[in-house]
Every structure is written in C-alpha cells, then in structure tokens.
Design an enzyme around this catalytic site. Structure first.
Site, PDB file in Angstrom:
ATOM      1  N   SER B  48       0.834  -1.210   0.000  1.00 41.38           N
ATOM      2  CA  SER B  48       0.000   0.000   0.000  1.00 41.38           C
ATOM      3  C   SER B  48       0.866   1.256   0.000  1.00 41.38           C
ATOM      4  CB  SER B  48      -0.959  -0.016   1.194  1.00 41.38           C
ATOM      5  OG  SER B  48      -0.237   0.013   2.397  1.00 41.38           O
ATOM      6  N   HIS B  49       2.144   1.134   0.323  1.00 43.58           N
ATOM      7  CA  HIS B  49       3.054   2.281   0.261  1.00 43.58           C
ATOM      8  C   HIS B  49       4.169   2.100  -0.759  1.00 43.58           C
ATOM      9  CE1 HIS B  49       1.160   3.009   4.216  1.00 43.58           C
ATOM     10  NE2 HIS B  49       1.229   4.252   3.812  1.00 43.58           N
ATOM     11  N   ALA B 123       4.064   8.400   2.604  1.00 43.58           N
ATOM     12  CA  ALA B 123       4.772   7.115   2.553  1.00 43.58           C
ATOM     13  C   ALA B 123       4.556   6.355   3.848  1.00 43.58           C
ATOM     14  CB  ALA B 123       6.261   7.382   2.342  1.00 43.58           C
ATOM     15  N   ALA B 124       5.128   5.159   3.925  1.00 40.12           N
ATOM     16  CA  ALA B 124       5.125   4.415   5.187  1.00 40.12           C
ATOM     17  C   ALA B 124       5.977   5.181   6.194  1.00 40.12           C
ATOM     18  CB  ALA B 124       5.692   3.016   4.959  1.00 40.12           C
ATOM     19  N   ASP B 189      -4.592   0.432   2.487  1.00 39.43           N
ATOM     20  CA  ASP B 189      -5.142  -0.928   2.465  1.00 39.43           C
ATOM     21  C   ASP B 189      -6.622  -0.922   2.097  1.00 39.43           C
ATOM     22  OD1 ASP B 189      -2.753  -2.248   3.038  1.00 39.43           O
ATOM     23  OD2 ASP B 189      -2.994  -1.939   5.193  1.00 39.43           O
ATOM     24  N   HIS B 231     -12.030   3.981  22.176  1.00 38.62           N
ATOM     25  CA  HIS B 231     -11.635   5.302  22.690  1.00 38.62           C
ATOM     26  C   HIS B 231     -10.123   5.417  22.884  1.00 38.62           C
ATOM     27  CE1 HIS B 231     -11.742   3.074  26.509  1.00 38.62           C
ATOM     28  NE2 HIS B 231     -10.977   4.006  26.996  1.00 38.62           N
ATOM     29  N   GLY B 307       6.592  -6.517  12.535  1.00 41.31           N
ATOM     30  CA  GLY B 307       7.586  -6.197  11.502  1.00 41.31           C
ATOM     31  C   GLY B 307       8.246  -7.411  10.866  1.00 41.31           C
TER      32      GLY B 307
END
Lengths: 338, 338
Positions: B48-49, B123-124, B189, B231, B307
């Site tokens: 997505s980036h 970007a990311a 996404d 919240h 990651g």
C-alpha cells in the site's frame, strides 16, 4: 452499609492517608507524596487507583518488598537526560526528586527525558503528567507493571498492563490528559468488578486455560488480560516494556520474583517520562492550537473529551468533599491506628 | 495479466522511480529520496506504500499542490531540538536534511526531537525510524494526515489515519520496528481492498451516512474509517494531531484545502520524530535487554514479531528481486517516459 458514603475535604483525606503510610513504614516525605497522589485519584473518581489501593500498599510495606523510606538518587546525565535510582522505593518520590531538573532541561534543551528504575509504581499515571501541562509543557509517560497480559498471538501472559499517559496544555481549558492501560482493561478495574460480582464485556481476558472469559475472578485466578486493539495494542505494550524497563535499567514486567514476600502487590519495574517545551517551535501558540483541535472535535459531535469525567468528579469533590464509602472510611481509620 | 509478476533488482526499481519523479517535476535530490523510500516499501511487501502510490504522487505533482523542488530549511533551535520547514515539499527530504544534526543532538543530550512542518508525508512511517535503530538509537515518530477517521464517540470524520512508528535496536537481530495507523486500517489498504473488490472485516469504517460498512468503496466514497481499539486508539490519534501538527506548526488533518488542486493526494501537515540514546542510562546493555524481551515473547508462544513479515519479504526481494505486477511495471515505464 457499603452504600453509605462519606464526603471529606481532600486535605483531611490526605492527612488520614499520610498517617496510614507512616504508620506502616514509610518516611514522612514518601507518605506525603503517596497520600497526595492517592487522594487525587479518589477525588477524580478514579476509584481503582484511589483508597481502594490502600490495603495493598499496606500489605506490600508489611511484606518488606518495597522500601518505604528510600531516598531517590538523581543523576544529571546529559543536557536532556535525567536518571533516577528509586532505591527500591516508590516511583512518585523519584519523579518528585527529579522534577525541577527535568523541567529546567526541557525548557533549555527543548525536550528532556527522565528514566526511573528500581521503582514501584502502583498508582494512576495521569497524576505524573498533568502537572507538566499545567505549566505549559507537553508530557508523555509509560510504566511497565507485572505479567498479566497475553501478547497478541501468544498463549501465555508476559506483559504488564503497561499504561501510556499524555498531557498537553489547552488555552482556556484544563489540560488535555489521557491515561490508558495498553491492556483491554486496567487491572484495578478487574479487581473492582470481581469484588462487585460483575461480569466483564467480551474480549477483556482469558482464564487459566487460556480460554476467553467474562468472569473477572477467572482472570485474577491464574487467567490473564488481553491487550486492547489486538496486535496494535500489543505492539504498544511491547514498546512500553522497552522504554520503561530496557531503556531505564528497570525490570521487565516478568522479571521480578516476589514469592518470598507474601502480601507484596507493587510491581518493581521502571518508568520513562518525556517532556517537550512547545514554545521552542511555535512560541505561545501551542495551547491555542490545542484548543482549536478540541473545538473541532466537539464540532464533529464528540460529547466527552478524554479525561473529562475526571474533571467533572474533581469539581464535585471540590464542592461536596471527596467521597469514600463508609466501609472504606472505617477501614482507613483502622489502618491509621494499627 | 495483472497476475504476472516482474522481479527486478532494487537498484533498478529505484532508478526507474527516480526517473518518474524527475520527469514529473521533482529535483534530482528529492527524486532520489522518494525513490529509495518507495522502493524499500515495495521490497518489504508493504504494497500500500510501494509503487501503488506512484500514480498519486504523479497526479499530486501535476496539480501544483506539492513543491517537488523544495529545499528544506533546517533550524538548530536548542541542544535537543531541531526544526525544519519543508517548504511545502515532501517530509522525507526534510528528515534527511536534519538527520545528522538530530543524531548528533540525541547522542549529546540523550534525547532530541525533530519537528517538521509545512510538509507532505505520503509514505510508510517505518522507513523514517528504522535507520536510527540500526545505529543503536531508539526512535519514535508520528505524522498526521487527512480527515478520514471518526473520533470515537463523534459523528463525522476529523482525524487522519495518524500512524505511530517505533524502532529499537535488538542484539543479534534486525531492529524491532512497528508502524501502525491509529485508524482501524491504513487508508492504502482500504484502497487496495476496493481495487480488488474485497470486503473488509467488521469495525473498520462507516459509509457516508455514518452507518457501519464492510465495503471499502463505501468508506472511500464519502464514508470514513474508525480508530483502532475504540476510545484508546482515538485518544492516540488525537495525540498524534497535537504532536505532529500543533507542536510542529503544521496543519491539522482537517485544515488544508486542496480543492483548487484536482489530483492532489498528499496530506499537507507535519511530523515529529523523537530519538533517544539508550547508552545514556544502560551503556551498551539496551540491545541485549531488547533481545531478552523478544526471546520471552517467543517463549510464551508468539510466532510472529511485529515487523517480521517485512523482514521476510525483504530477504526474498534480496534473493529474487523486488516483485511488481506486470501491469504496474508497464505503468511505471509509461510514467517514466511521459
């Protein structure tokens, strides 16, 4: 009659709590700090961190687990870095001992960090950050606690409830303050629900077999909490372990062993506080901008700002006195004497 | 055939992307920075980036909304404070221009902050923090974006997807890095799901009438995302607005008006980066402690670290080349020429 409620001036509650702390082994100075902290939580309706905690403070002091007379050792490490060894005592006196130096550094360097280790944090986290915002600074703090949260995707608990608290000034308003456990619920709220015999919403925790449960007692009896927000809350909880323990030199939430101290309840870990001076970039404009954000949040329909309930309770307490149940009040009086 | 995939060396992809940026109006230097950033995202499977963003970069440059040749102005504000005016250009060149000074200050003061304003971040966020951890520092960054998230308890969108990224060194491992939107999903996404015609899980967003929807297109057509974790995620998103915009002097996510720039897609806001030197408290011990935490997370059954997927994709890309679909590759070649 636990439904009967006493209302007493905050100063009276503080004095009573101070007596209890001293009677059970803290120094006068530590007692003053903890009493003020605990009374503030009670005043603000944060009951899971108010007088509810006192019996556990007392049993912890009696167990020899925490040093109630520790004198924090403050180390001036660098132009933006203060370190404190809390000496196995409570975290709040350590913050207090380093506070002036931390603020001075934040105003001079633009940002400063306080790393506390060898400390016990058993209180709400917002009282640690709110005062910075009251003097125009932005503050962020994290503290790790004790293993009771299952990392997202794991089978057993490892993390603490690991809260994150944030405070920022806001023109014409009380500071914007939030304090959130990275667990789905705060541990104190689970204890309160268990005591009241209430069920929890779904998704808060698991029982001793790792199965989802809505029974708070099952969470307390060998079960565990889940992080809030799935893998994201879990990653934040991991970050809190790294910042509050690995970075400061404190224990991870899973490292300390209190088995030789029956009655011990306070997690022996670390805490990080970051303070930023917003005038460095935007002069006096930050608090106005902060207010603009709040106004826009209200404009899109937000009826309750984070922390707003605390402020309402604070006003009511100032007007009517701080409320404690008759049962709690009686217990406090007994503890102050024995 | 969109299923057909090209594999190309990262350097070749970067060169191609650089040509595209220059061809569409950026300086050579800005092109190099953005191409490296975008190719890294594609390399790490953060699609997505990755190259998915290139058409939007191009349309934004064509619209005159962003200054592709801006030269960031770095200001040395205080011993722990660096400020950059990105000049209406991209945020990544601003970070690059201030980076050496920021690291020097973090190592000297123990902590330092970089406040970027007048910047476009498209970007990311992890590529901004990971390099600090690679040189032994701990980094945290937040960036606000554009109104597409309904604050918890409100009726209409106000916040951006407002990600938080964190990186810390870990002995014997790649750094621990996470990058999370404070929205339930990243905007990119949602776009990818809409393009593929896929439905979203529940709780991600609402349609233009504020009703819950699992249709990504309904979210994009006047609907909005929800914060992650109720919240709590919402409070974090508010914090990101305060840190990335109010503190830096950048725009809030709801402030900029790009209606005069059809094709503009990049949010014109601000970014904050905080860098801490962990050696100030614990000498060289931090990375070892970090590793202990990771090992304990694995011991309680965690099979995938935050990651980790990126690192696996990175290895595969190093071995086989970076993958782009045949359709994307063709499009990139067209954009590089016209």
């Amino acid at each position: 009659m636990s439904a009967a409620v006493h209302h007493l001036p905050q100063a009276d509650l503080e004095r009573l709590l101070q007596q209890i702390f001293v009677r059970h082994g803290t120094s006068e100075s530590v007692a003053r700090t903890l009493a003020a902290n605990c009374a503030s939580a009670q005043r603000d309706g944060a009951h899971s961190h108010g007088v509810f905690r006192i019996p556990a403070y007392v049993s912890t002091l009696a167990s020899g687990w925490v040093n109630g007379t520790a004198v924090p050792q403050v180390q001036d490490v660098a132009s933006g870095y203060v370190r404190v060894d809390a000496g196995g005592g409570f975290a709040q006196p350590a913050l207090e001992a380093a506070r002036a130096l931390l603020v001075e550094k934040a105003r001079s360097a633009g940002i400063a960090v306080l790393a506390i280790h060898n400390s016990h944090h058993f209180a709400a986290l917002w009282p640690d950050v709110e005062p910075f915002a009251e003097e125009g600074l932005v503050a962020l703090s994290v503290v790790n606690s004790m293993t009771c949260v299952v990392p997202h995707g794991a089978r057993k608990p490892l993390f603490g409830t690991n809260p994150i608290a944030f405070a920022a000034p806001c023109a014409g308003h009380a500071p914007i303050v939030f304090d959130m456990a990275t667990s789905a619920m705060a541990h104190g709220d689970v204890q309160i629900a268990a005591r009241k015999g209430e069920q929890l919403p779904e998704g808060m925790g698991v029982d001793r077999d790792g199965q989802p449960t809505c029974d708070p007692q099952a969470i307390l009896d060998g079960g565990a909490l889940l992080p809030f927000g799935g893998h994201k809350g879990s990653a934040l909880s991991m970050m809190v372990e790294l910042l509050a323990a690995a970075l400061t030199g404190g224990n991870f939430s899973f490292e300390f062993d209190w088995s030789q101290h029956p009655g011990a309840k306070t997690p022996w870990t670390g805490q990080l506080v970051i303070v930023i001076d917003p005038t460095k970039a935007e002069g006096s404009r930050f608090a106005e901008r902060s207010r603009e954000l709040v106004e826009q949040m209200q404009a899109v329909g937000l009826t309750r700002m984070p922390g707003e309930r605390r402020l309402r309770e604070r006003e009511a307490s100032a007007r009517d006195g701080v409320s404690v149940t008759a049962q709690e009040f009686e217990q406090l009086q007994v503890l102050a004497k024995g």
